[in-house]
Design an enzyme around this catalytic site. Sequence first.
Site, PDB file in Angstrom:
ATOM      1  N   ASP A  26      15.227   6.699   7.333  1.00  0.00           N
ATOM      2  CA  ASP A  26      13.793   6.538   7.552  1.00  0.00           C
ATOM      3  C   ASP A  26      13.589   6.508   9.080  1.00  0.00           C
ATOM      4  O   ASP A  26      14.543   6.264   9.829  1.00  0.00           O
ATOM      5  CB  ASP A  26      13.355   5.215   6.893  1.00  0.00           C
ATOM      6  CG  ASP A  26      12.040   4.722   7.421  1.00  0.00           C
ATOM      7  OD1 ASP A  26      11.072   5.495   7.352  1.00  0.00           O
ATOM      8  OD2 ASP A  26      11.977   3.570   7.906  1.00  0.00           O
ATOM      9  N   ASP A  50      10.310   5.133  11.167  1.00  0.00           N
ATOM     10  CA  ASP A  50       9.653   3.922  11.685  1.00  0.00           C
ATOM     11  C   ASP A  50      10.339   2.659  11.181  1.00  0.00           C
ATOM     12  O   ASP A  50      10.442   2.433   9.975  1.00  0.00           O
ATOM     13  CB  ASP A  50       8.187   3.875  11.210  1.00  0.00           C
ATOM     14  CG  ASP A  50       7.324   4.886  11.939  1.00  0.00           C
ATOM     15  OD1 ASP A  50       7.395   4.938  13.171  1.00  0.00           O
ATOM     16  OD2 ASP A  50       6.580   5.620  11.260  1.00  0.00           O
ATOM     17  N   ARG A  92      -2.492  16.634   5.612  1.00  0.00           N
ATOM     18  CA  ARG A  92      -1.170  17.163   5.926  1.00  0.00           C
ATOM     19  C   ARG A  92      -0.726  18.127   4.823  1.00  0.00           C
ATOM     20  O   ARG A  92      -1.370  18.208   3.786  1.00  0.00           O
ATOM     21  CB  ARG A  92      -0.165  16.020   6.045  1.00  0.00           C
ATOM     22  CG  ARG A  92      -0.528  14.990   7.096  1.00  0.00           C
ATOM     23  CD  ARG A  92       0.495  13.862   7.131  1.00  0.00           C
ATOM     24  NE  ARG A  92       0.138  12.831   8.101  1.00  0.00           N
ATOM     25  CZ  ARG A  92       0.708  11.640   8.142  1.00  0.00           C
ATOM     26  NH1 ARG A  92       1.671  11.334   7.293  1.00  0.00           N
ATOM     27  NH2 ARG A  92       0.324  10.750   9.041  1.00  0.00           N
ATOM     28  N   ARG A 111      -6.565   6.557  13.059  1.00  0.00           N
ATOM     29  CA  ARG A 111      -5.225   6.846  13.563  1.00  0.00           C
ATOM     30  C   ARG A 111      -5.117   6.749  15.077  1.00  0.00           C
ATOM     31  O   ARG A 111      -4.029   6.631  15.602  1.00  0.00           O
ATOM     32  CB  ARG A 111      -4.771   8.248  13.117  1.00  0.00           C
ATOM     33  CG  ARG A 111      -4.537   8.408  11.632  1.00  0.00           C
ATOM     34  CD  ARG A 111      -3.343   9.305  11.365  1.00  0.00           C
ATOM     35  NE  ARG A 111      -2.171   8.809  12.005  1.00  0.00           N
ATOM     36  CZ  ARG A 111      -1.426   7.796  11.545  1.00  0.00           C
ATOM     37  NH1 ARG A 111      -1.715   7.200  10.428  1.00  0.00           N
ATOM     38  NH2 ARG A 111      -0.373   7.388  12.218  1.00  0.00           N
ATOM     39  N   ARG A 154      -3.043  -1.522  16.601  1.00  0.00           N
ATOM     40  CA  ARG A 154      -2.209  -1.354  15.391  1.00  0.00           C
ATOM     41  C   ARG A 154      -1.633  -2.696  14.959  1.00  0.00           C
ATOM     42  O   ARG A 154      -1.699  -3.060  13.786  1.00  0.00           O
ATOM     43  CB  ARG A 154      -0.994  -0.462  15.700  1.00  0.00           C
ATOM     44  CG  ARG A 154      -1.244   0.958  15.813  1.00  0.00           C
ATOM     45  CD  ARG A 154       0.066   1.697  16.085  1.00  0.00           C
ATOM     46  NE  ARG A 154      -0.115   3.001  15.538  1.00  0.00           N
ATOM     47  CZ  ARG A 154       0.248   3.381  14.338  1.00  0.00           C
ATOM     48  NH1 ARG A 154       0.923   2.582  13.549  1.00  0.00           N
ATOM     49  NH2 ARG A 154      -0.015   4.571  13.899  1.00  0.00           N
ATOM     50  N   SER A 190      -2.220   2.495   7.857  1.00  0.00           N
ATOM     51  CA  SER A 190      -2.716   3.546   6.964  1.00  0.00           C
ATOM     52  C   SER A 190      -1.994   3.511   5.628  1.00  0.00           C
ATOM     53  O   SER A 190      -1.079   2.707   5.429  1.00  0.00           O
ATOM     54  CB  SER A 190      -2.496   4.912   7.622  1.00  0.00           C
ATOM     55  OG  SER A 190      -1.107   5.158   7.754  1.00  0.00           O
ATOM     56  N   ASP A 238      -0.566   6.567   2.507  1.00  0.00           N
ATOM     57  CA  ASP A 238      -0.412   7.984   2.180  1.00  0.00           C
ATOM     58  C   ASP A 238      -0.790   8.214   0.720  1.00  0.00           C
ATOM     59  O   ASP A 238      -0.513   7.369  -0.137  1.00  0.00           O
ATOM     60  CB  ASP A 238       1.053   8.418   2.371  1.00  0.00           C
ATOM     61  CG  ASP A 238       1.514   8.264   3.811  1.00  0.00           C
ATOM     62  OD1 ASP A 238       0.692   8.443   4.723  1.00  0.00           O
ATOM     63  OD2 ASP A 238       2.704   7.961   4.013  1.00  0.00           O
ATOM     64  N   ASP A 255      13.794   0.509   6.118  1.00  0.00           N
ATOM     65  CA  ASP A 255      13.339  -0.893   6.266  1.00  0.00           C
ATOM     66  C   ASP A 255      12.333  -1.295   5.183  1.00  0.00           C
ATOM     67  O   ASP A 255      12.171  -2.468   4.905  1.00  0.00           O
ATOM     68  CB  ASP A 255      12.752  -1.139   7.666  1.00  0.00           C
ATOM     69  CG  ASP A 255      11.454  -0.385   7.886  1.00  0.00           C
ATOM     70  OD1 ASP A 255      11.332   0.763   7.401  1.00  0.00           O
ATOM     71  OD2 ASP A 255      10.551  -0.924   8.541  1.00  0.00           O
ATOM     72  N   PHE A 270      15.809   4.496  -1.886  1.00  0.00           N
ATOM     73  CA  PHE A 270      16.789   3.410  -1.728  1.00  0.00           C
ATOM     74  C   PHE A 270      17.426   3.055  -3.070  1.00  0.00           C
ATOM     75  O   PHE A 270      18.624   2.788  -3.157  1.00  0.00           O
ATOM     76  CB  PHE A 270      16.068   2.193  -1.127  1.00  0.00           C
ATOM     77  CG  PHE A 270      16.896   0.941  -1.047  1.00  0.00           C
ATOM     78  CD1 PHE A 270      17.902   0.806  -0.095  1.00  0.00           C
ATOM     79  CD2 PHE A 270      16.658  -0.120  -1.912  1.00  0.00           C
ATOM     80  CE1 PHE A 270      18.655  -0.358  -0.022  1.00  0.00           C
ATOM     81  CE2 PHE A 270      17.400  -1.287  -1.845  1.00  0.00           C
ATOM     82  CZ  PHE A 270      18.410  -1.405  -0.899  1.00  0.00           C
ATOM     83  N   THR A 300      21.821   7.881  -4.255  1.00  0.00           N
ATOM     84  CA  THR A 300      22.059   7.397  -2.886  1.00  0.00           C
ATOM     85  C   THR A 300      22.779   6.040  -2.876  1.00  0.00           C
ATOM     86  O   THR A 300      22.715   5.281  -3.840  1.00  0.00           O
ATOM     87  CB  THR A 300      20.731   7.208  -2.103  1.00  0.00           C
ATOM     88  OG1 THR A 300      19.974   6.164  -2.736  1.00  0.00           O
ATOM     89  CG2 THR A 300      19.930   8.476  -2.035  1.00  0.00           C
TER      90      THR A 300
HETATM   91  O1  M1P Z   1       6.572   6.500   8.495  1.00  0.00           O
HETATM   92  C1  M1P Z   1       5.762   5.575   7.874  1.00  0.00           C
HETATM   93  C2  M1P Z   1       4.287   5.881   8.061  1.00  0.00           C
HETATM   94  O2  M1P Z   1       4.016   6.073   9.439  1.00  0.00           O
HETATM   95  C3  M1P Z   1       2.668   6.192   9.739  1.00  0.00           C
HETATM   96  O3  M1P Z   1       2.008   5.042   9.309  1.00  0.00           O
HETATM   97  P1  M1P Z   1       1.047   4.135  10.246  1.00  0.00           P
HETATM   98  O4  M1P Z   1       0.378   5.039  11.178  1.00  0.00           O
HETATM   99  O5  M1P Z   1       0.168   3.459   9.233  1.00  0.00           O
HETATM  100  O6  M1P Z   1       1.954   3.138  10.934  1.00  0.00           O
HETATM  101  C4  M1P Z   1       2.033   7.366   9.017  1.00  0.00           C
HETATM  102  O7  M1P Z   1       2.422   8.562   9.613  1.00  0.00           O
HETATM  103  C5  M1P Z   1       2.364   7.346   7.543  1.00  0.00           C
HETATM  104  O8  M1P Z   1       2.009   8.585   6.971  1.00  0.00           O
HETATM  105  C6  M1P Z   1       3.850   7.118   7.315  1.00  0.00           C
HETATM  106  O9  M1P Z   1       4.103   6.987   5.937  1.00  0.00           O
END
Ligand code: M1P
EC number: 5.4.2.8
Length: 256
Positions: free
Chosen positions: A18, A20, A132, A143, A150, A188, A190, A218, A230, A235
């Site tokens: 992953d 983030d 997207r 965004r 944030r 956000s 998805d 995470d 996960f 996996t």
């Molecule tokens: O990778 C996790 C998420 O990252 C972004 O989320 P946010 O902007 O809310 O932190 C977005 O790109 C989201 O699509 C993605 O799932």
Amino acid sequence: MTSSVFVDRPLKKIALFDVDGTLTPARQQASPAMLELLSKVKRKIAIGFVGGSDLVKITEQLSISGNNILEDFDFAFAENGLTAYRLGKPLESQSYIKFIGEDNHKKLINFIMHYLADLDIPLKRGTFIEFRNGMINVSPIGRNASVQERHDFEAYDKIHGVRAAFVKALKEKFPDLDLTYSIGGQISFDIFPRGWDKTYALRHVEKDGFEEIHFFGDKTYQGGNDYEIFTDPRTIGHSVTRPEDTMRLLTELFLS
Ligand code: M1P
């Protein structure tokens, strides 16, 4: 049998990450130490990322000195694998809009825009809906909130459940649309067709016949956007708390 293109790797394994919270802090850049470690790991096994974000955002995060992330990683999966590359070459994909159809999409967007307009939250910025290839992304604050905004929204949402309530309203309004709503980031959520979560990427990786497919994420808890991949039987899942944790595990598993 492992595909011959990975014959230079001593271990017939692949590690998928992953982005983030796993390779980088949320929506920020990877550290030089992380990229250096990944290049060492890549000498032993194949590596790939599986992000929820689109490729533009993931590139901003992983290309910190002009490096080409499609070369740095054997597999590159953005939008859960709906945008996919293997060894720098694009792989076949599907699209959200083709799946849902223009009419259903329009109804969904109209509802979302009304809901956003009626939403009373402390701050609103811009770009509330992002269209997207494999999904739409909806953000109540917008965004282009700053990094501090944030963090503040994420804290506010933990108390007030803004996104959870939004998702509940969407599920109630559109029970017949076969969609998944996933709160994967800070500001956000998805929306994508059921099954187009991160396990979507596995169909591309399986063909190379790796003996082990490791996944690091995470948000591996139920409801998190790493949960499905996960817990997938294909996996070996590793739950991490931050990028430094990923680095520690990688060193233990593949470099010692
Ligand atoms: O990778 C996790 C998420 O990252 C972004 O989320 P946010 O902007 O809310 O932190 C977005 O790109 C989201 O699509 C993605 O799932």
